[in-house]
Design a protein around this motif. Structure first.
Motif, short mmCIF file in Angstrom:
data_model
loop_
_atom_site.label_atom_id
_atom_site.label_comp_id
_atom_site.label_asym_id
_atom_site.label_seq_id
_atom_site.Cartn_x
_atom_site.Cartn_y
_atom_site.Cartn_z
N LEU A 100 0.83 -1.21 0.00
CA LEU A 100 0.00 0.00 0.00
C LEU A 100 0.87 1.26 0.00
CD1 LEU A 100 -2.56 -1.13 2.76
CD2 LEU A 100 -2.85 -1.29 0.28
N PRO A 101 1.59 1.53 -1.09
CA PRO A 101 2.54 2.65 -1.10
C PRO A 101 1.88 4.02 -0.90
CG PRO A 101 2.30 1.72 -3.31
CD PRO A 101 1.57 0.82 -2.37
N GLN A 102 0.56 4.12 -1.13
CA GLN A 102 -0.13 5.40 -0.93
C GLN A 102 -0.54 5.62 0.53
OE1 GLN A 102 0.06 7.33 -3.55
NE2 GLN A 102 0.88 5.55 -4.62
N SER A 103 -0.46 4.59 1.35
CA SER A 103 -0.85 4.71 2.76
C SER A 103 0.36 5.07 3.62
CB SER A 103 -1.43 3.38 3.27
OG SER A 103 -2.54 2.98 2.50
N GLU A 104 0.15 5.99 4.58
CA GLU A 104 1.20 6.31 5.55
C GLU A 104 1.14 5.23 6.63
OE1 GLU A 104 1.61 8.93 9.48
OE2 GLU A 104 0.46 9.91 7.88
N VAL A 105 2.26 4.53 6.85
CA VAL A 105 2.27 3.40 7.77
C VAL A 105 3.26 3.64 8.91
CG1 VAL A 105 2.64 0.90 8.01
CG2 VAL A 105 1.64 1.82 5.90
N VAL A 106 2.76 3.52 10.15
CA VAL A 106 3.61 3.66 11.34
C VAL A 106 3.72 2.27 11.97
CG1 VAL A 106 3.85 4.71 13.62
CG2 VAL A 106 2.95 6.07 11.71
N LEU A 107 4.95 1.85 12.22
CA LEU A 107 5.22 0.55 12.83
C LEU A 107 5.67 0.77 14.27
CD1 LEU A 107 7.33 -0.99 9.89
CD2 LEU A 107 4.84 -1.05 10.19
N ALA A 108 4.89 0.30 15.23
CA ALA A 108 5.25 0.43 16.65
C ALA A 108 5.86 -0.89 17.11
CB ALA A 108 4.02 0.77 17.49
N GLU A 109 7.14 -0.86 17.48
CA GLU A 109 7.85 -2.07 17.89
C GLU A 109 8.90 -1.70 18.95
OE1 GLU A 109 9.29 -5.30 18.89
OE2 GLU A 109 7.74 -5.51 17.36
N PRO A 110 8.76 -2.22 20.17
CA PRO A 110 9.71 -1.85 21.23
C PRO A 110 11.07 -2.58 21.21
CG PRO A 110 7.97 -3.22 22.13
CD PRO A 110 7.64 -2.99 20.68
N LEU A 111 11.15 -3.77 20.58
CA LEU A 111 12.41 -4.53 20.66
C LEU A 111 13.46 -4.01 19.69
CD1 LEU A 111 11.18 -8.22 21.08
CD2 LEU A 111 12.04 -6.67 22.81
N LYS A 112 14.65 -3.67 20.24
CA LYS A 112 15.69 -2.98 19.46
C LYS A 112 16.15 -3.73 18.21
CE LYS A 112 17.66 0.12 22.94
NZ LYS A 112 16.46 0.08 23.79
N LYS A 113 16.38 -5.05 18.32
CA LYS A 113 16.90 -5.76 17.14
C LYS A 113 15.85 -5.79 16.02
CE LYS A 113 15.92 -10.54 18.62
NZ LYS A 113 16.49 -11.86 18.88
N ARG A 114 14.57 -5.84 16.39
CA ARG A 114 13.51 -5.81 15.37
C ARG A 114 13.39 -4.41 14.77
NH1 ARG A 114 9.14 -9.56 18.61
NH2 ARG A 114 10.08 -11.57 18.07
N VAL A 115 13.53 -3.39 15.62
CA VAL A 115 13.49 -2.00 15.14
C VAL A 115 14.61 -1.77 14.13
CG1 VAL A 115 13.92 0.41 15.85
CG2 VAL A 115 12.35 -1.03 17.17
N SER A 116 15.82 -2.26 14.44
CA SER A 116 16.96 -2.12 13.53
C SER A 116 16.65 -2.76 12.18
CB SER A 116 18.22 -2.78 14.11
OG SER A 116 18.56 -2.15 15.32
N PHE A 117 16.07 -3.96 12.21
CA PHE A 117 15.71 -4.63 10.97
C PHE A 117 14.65 -3.85 10.19
CE2 PHE A 117 12.73 -7.38 8.65
CZ PHE A 117 13.58 -7.77 7.62
N LEU A 118 13.60 -3.41 10.88
CA LEU A 118 12.51 -2.69 10.21
C LEU A 118 13.01 -1.41 9.55
CD1 LEU A 118 9.72 -3.14 12.93
CD2 LEU A 118 9.82 -4.29 10.70
N LYS A 119 13.88 -0.68 10.27
CA LYS A 119 14.42 0.57 9.72
C LYS A 119 15.30 0.27 8.50
CE LYS A 119 14.19 3.60 13.73
NZ LYS A 119 14.91 4.37 14.74
N TYR A 120 16.14 -0.74 8.63
CA TYR A 120 17.02 -1.11 7.52
C TYR A 120 16.20 -1.54 6.30
CZ TYR A 120 20.61 -3.39 4.75
OH TYR A 120 21.44 -3.75 3.72
N ALA A 121 15.20 -2.39 6.53
CA ALA A 121 14.37 -2.89 5.43
C ALA A 121 13.62 -1.74 4.74
CB ALA A 121 13.37 -3.94 5.94
#
Length: 195
Positions: free
Chosen positions: A85-106
């Motif tokens: 859904l590239p037209q949708s603004e998506v916010v990902l809430a994730e507290p675990l640091k290693k997952r956050v690092s992956f999500l940001k990198y991806a």
């Protein structure tokens, strides 16, 4: 098997560009997962199953302009929905640091300009009310509704990826809920619509 074949068999139609990004995401997650243990999906085929699970609701939901995914983990369903859904603004809430690092990198690697990663628990996210809030395997329905009360309003719809306890959970929510439960394989998709 190519992801396109999986998608077509489920009636999910996406552009070639989006399918390529989803395949790239699957390869990236598979690579990171071998080192960081981000998800139980250990093979690309298992990741494809999770992608299909994440995308199946596109066959019945109204596409939101803004979406919050609670506890995104390794990207299911939030990052996958953001790709589709590239037209949708998506916010990902994730507290675990290693997952956050992956999500940001991806998000950077896949060029997803519509994604923002919030490295915090959902109750600390500050935002205008979202059009849709999604979550997979985080907590029970009543608690999810409570935790997101400050970032939702009467127009917010919810998409919760649930197992067999969904019927008990819905019964425990006070008030009039307008909802559908769409069943597919072992999954119950709880779609709470605005009244």
């Amino acid at each position: 098997m190519k992801l396109r074949v999986y998608l077509e068999s489920e009636g999910i139609s996406l552009s070639e560009e989006i399918i390529e990004k989803l395949e790239k995401f699957a390869d990236l997650l598979h690579e990171w997962n071998q080192i960081h243990n981000l998800t139980g999906a250990k093979s690309v085929a298992a990741i494809y199953d999770n992608i299909i699970d994440s995308l199946y609701p596109l066959t019945f939901i109204k596409v939101p302009a803004t979406l919050l995914d609670v506890g995104t983990g390794a990207g299911f369903p939030g990052l996958v929905l953001a790709i589709a859904l590239p037209q949708s603004e998506v916010v990902l809430a994730e507290p675990l640091k290693k997952r956050v690092s992956f999500l940001k990198y991806a998000a950077i690697d896949l060029g997803l300009k519509n994604v923002k990663v919030e490295a915090k628990r959902v109750e600390f996210v500050e935002h205008e009310p979202f059009e849709m809030i999604s979550s997979r395997a985080v907590t029970n329905t009543r608690l999810l509704l409570d935790l997101t009360s400050k970032i939702s309003d009467e127009n917010t719809e919810y998409l919760f990826y649930k197992g067999s306890r969904v019927f008990d959970e819905v019964a425990q929510v006070e008030g009039d809920l307008s909802y559908d439960i769409i069943q597919k394989n072992q999954r119950n998709y709880l779609y709470i619509k605005k009244n």
